[in-house]
Write a protein that holds these residues in place. Structure first.
Motif, short mmCIF file in Angstrom:
data_model
loop_
_atom_site.label_atom_id
_atom_site.label_comp_id
_atom_site.label_asym_id
_atom_site.label_seq_id
_atom_site.Cartn_x
_atom_site.Cartn_y
_atom_site.Cartn_z
N UNK A 143 -5.81 -11.01 1.45
CA UNK A 143 -6.07 -9.57 1.45
C UNK A 143 -7.31 -9.18 0.66
N UNK A 144 -7.46 -9.76 -0.54
CA UNK A 144 -8.48 -9.28 -1.47
C UNK A 144 -9.91 -9.35 -0.91
N UNK A 197 -10.38 -7.04 2.06
CA UNK A 197 -10.49 -5.63 1.66
C UNK A 197 -11.92 -5.30 1.26
N UNK A 228 -3.86 -7.50 7.39
CA UNK A 228 -3.42 -6.97 6.10
C UNK A 228 -4.19 -5.72 5.68
N UNK A 261 -3.06 -2.79 7.82
CA UNK A 261 -1.73 -2.32 7.42
C UNK A 261 -1.83 -1.49 6.14
N UNK A 262 -2.64 -1.95 5.20
CA UNK A 262 -2.82 -1.18 3.96
C UNK A 262 -3.42 0.19 4.28
N UNK A 304 -0.67 2.34 5.78
CA UNK A 304 0.31 2.73 4.77
C UNK A 304 -0.24 3.81 3.86
N UNK A 305 -1.57 3.80 3.64
CA UNK A 305 -2.16 4.76 2.72
C UNK A 305 -2.39 6.11 3.37
N UNK A 326 6.06 6.69 9.92
CA UNK A 326 6.57 5.49 9.25
C UNK A 326 6.98 4.43 10.25
N UNK A 338 3.94 2.37 11.36
CA UNK A 338 3.54 1.39 10.34
C UNK A 338 4.51 0.21 10.36
N UNK A 339 5.81 0.53 10.48
CA UNK A 339 6.81 -0.52 10.48
C UNK A 339 6.62 -1.45 11.68
N UNK A 384 3.92 -3.74 10.98
CA UNK A 384 4.40 -4.74 10.03
C UNK A 384 5.23 -5.81 10.70
#
Lengths: 295, 281
Positions: free
Chosen positions: B215-216, B219, B231, B234-235, B238-239, B245, B248-249, B252
């Motif tokens: 992820x890092x 990003x 990832x 998805x972040x 979610x933000x 919801x 997003x699910x 996921x």
């Protein structure tokens, strides 16, 4: 004879070359460069960089935001890893017992481990939601909680909620290693202990514990190295909030460099963090060497 | 005595039941959120079993008619696949000769431990210079850059795991091939690799999982659908404020399926892979 040995050495290094080129080019060199940057005032779009010596380091160490984030990181690491150890050992012992559906239960253990970190964080963020979250609904409908509350919005418990999410996903790692090492303890050792008149507790203490100690300590050191780097789960669940209560070290580095665009001091933060990690990694490598030497 | 044993059985099954519920409940809820209507998800008291199973989010996500959401999801899926597969392939190609060298030519263990140590350092130690270089080369927001950077995560891991496996492959067949005049690479290709085939497969799958989860770097080095991986997407989802919801699910669930299947497949080799340093982040 001497030339044959030299040829072998050349061959050994030759086979390593592709790996070394990649590792030196994309990790060793950037690491050196990060160290160099940490002694400068480099910033994105700012004035030309100057050599500032240790100033970034003094600034980091005297900065309360940095100190607090170090505290948060240590708290997260200590509590998460302790819980993972306790739960991992307990569940490992449990799934080592004979019962119907054992294979199914063991397969379940793999699911949280395999769930991507970001999906796990997002899942728990929704479960812990303040308005429609399943945790609130469950606790209120069973009468354990009076009113819906904002789990991730409360500085007093936000970190604990992040820890719950992290532990749920990562304790299976410890449990899997516990389970595997339990199975590698020779059965005749138990038999011998039984013949010597050792009871259940004595057999656990003198046969099981020594048998799982080494792999379990490796697992715990690995988990500690990993937990200390925590970023993903915090980024998705709380973004470091509320009131900076979940801001971990990696998050502070990220902000310093990529939100405030202060590359020099961001690099100093990164090097301080990497230095602490390096102590843990040295411990892990020492364990590997010992393992290598004993086999 | 008999009652005591019965009591122990009951306690054992109660503990197993607790374990099963705690493991499955969050996953069950993720799945339920992905098929519940938005109304059902915001109802109080909450409904634990959906009235109707609504799979429209899944069809929306993977069809061309899904609009911008489907576009973002499919792009992220493609980027994640490309990055994970390509970095796994490169890491394997470089790791095989390296692991062979560590296994058959003792004396360079320091280099191996060095690589493992560097791999375990936090990404923040490398991220800044790489960012400056990639931005200088105009290579930010490019899947190729992610492939290269991910190699540094995958390569020490695959080297270490393959080295441990090559140690188990008997040397005498290789010796015979050497005497017959085969070169080192020929021996690796024709003798060692076929013997270590299952380990090769497991190692590659582990490497794929590491890349899929990263992820890092993603990003920081990506900023739109040209390179964002699952990832990061998805972040983002979610933000977002006031998002669905359930949607997003569903994203996921789809992102979790490949690694979960691989995880179940790897069960037997899981522990050797885990102790080889299955840490990420």
């Amino acid at each position: 004879m001497g030339s044959a040995a030299t040829a072998r050495r050349m061959q050994a290094w030759g086979l390593l070359t592709p790996m070394l080129v990649i590792m030196v080019g994309i990790t060793a060199w950037p690491l050196m460069r990060t160290i160099w940057l940490s002694f400068t005032s480099t910033s994105i779009g700012g004035e030309p960089a100057q050599w500032v010596g240790l100033e970034n380091y003094w600034q980091a160490l005297s900065n309360t935001a940095f100190q607090e984030s170090l505290g948060h990181t240590l708290y997260f690491t200590f509590v998460s890893v302790s819980l993972e150890l306790v739960l991992g050992v307990a569940v490992g012992l449990l799934l080592n017992q004979p019962f119907k559906g054992q294979a199914f239960a063991r397969a379940l253990l793999v699911l949280p481990w395999a769930l991507p970190t970001i999906v796990n964080a997002m899942m728990w963020r929704l479960i812990d939601g303040p308005e429609y979250g399943a945790l609130n609904a469950l606790l209120v409908q069973t009468g354990l909680l009076e009113d819906y509350r904002s789990w991730l919005g409360d500085p007093d418990i936000a970190m604990e909620m992040v820890i719950v999410a992290d532990v749920w996903k990562n304790y299976p790692f410890v449990a899997l290693i516990m389970l595997a090492s339990l199975q590698s303890v020779p059965a005749d050792l138990y038999e011998a202990a039984r013949l010597d008149g050792a009871g259940t507790l004595a057999r656990f203490w003198y046969v099981t514990v020594p048998g799982v100690m080494a792999p379990l300590s490796v697992a715990i050191v690995l988990r500690t190295i990993d937990a200390f780097k925590v970023f993903d789960v915090i980024y998705v669940m709380t973004k470091g909030g509320p009131a900076d209560s979940t801001k971990a070290l990696s998050f502070v580095v990220y902000q310093e460099a990529f939100s405030y665009l202060r590359i020099g001091s961001g690099a100093a933060y990164a090097i301080l963090m990497a230095g602490i990690s390096a102590l843990l990694i040295a411990l892990y490598v020492a364990m590997l060497r010992k393992q290598e030497g004993s086999t | 005595m008999k009652y005591q044993r019965l009591g122990a059985r009951v306690a054992l099954y109660a503990a197993v039941a607790l374990f099963v519920v705690v493991t499955l409940a969050p996953l069950y809820w993720l799945l339920v959120m992905s098929v519940s209507t938005p109304v059902a998800l915001t109802r109080i008291p909450l409904q634990w079993w959906p009235d109707s199973w609504d799979f429209s989010r899944y069809t929306k996500l993977i069809s061309d008619a899904g609009g911008p959401v489907a576009e973002r999801f499919l792009a992220a899926l493609r980027n994640s696949l490309v990055v994970s597969v390509a970095s796994t392939v490169i890491a394997m190609v470089a790791a095989i000769p390296a692991a062979y060298s560590f296994s058959r030519y003792p004396g360079r263990q320091g280099v191996l431990y060095g690589a493992v140590a560097v791999y375990m350092l936090p990404s923040v130690a490398f991220v800044l210079p790489l960012y400056l270089i990639l931005s200088g080369l105009g290579m930010l927001n490019n899947v190729l850059s992610l492939v290269l950077v991910y190699c540094t995560i995958l390569l020490p891991f695959t080297t270490w795991m393959l080295k441990n496996n090559f140690d188990q492959v008997p040397h005498d067949i290789e010796q015979a091939a050497h005497i017959d005049g085969a070169g080192v690479l020929g021996v690796i290709w024709r003798i060692t690799l076929p013997l270590a085939l299952p380990a090769l497969g497991a190692t590659a799958l582990f490497a794929f999982l590491l890349a899929w989860d990263e992820f890092f770097y993603a990003l920081i080095y990506t900023n739109d659908i040209r390179a964002k991986t699952l990832p990061v997407t998805i972040a983002d989802f979610a933000a977002g404020r006031a998002t669905d919801y359930g949607l997003i699910s569903a994203v996921g669930v789809l992102a979790a399926l490949p690694p979960m299947l691989i995880g179940l497949l790897l069960q037997r080799t899981l522990v050797s892979g885990l102790t080889a340093g299955g840490t990420k982040g």
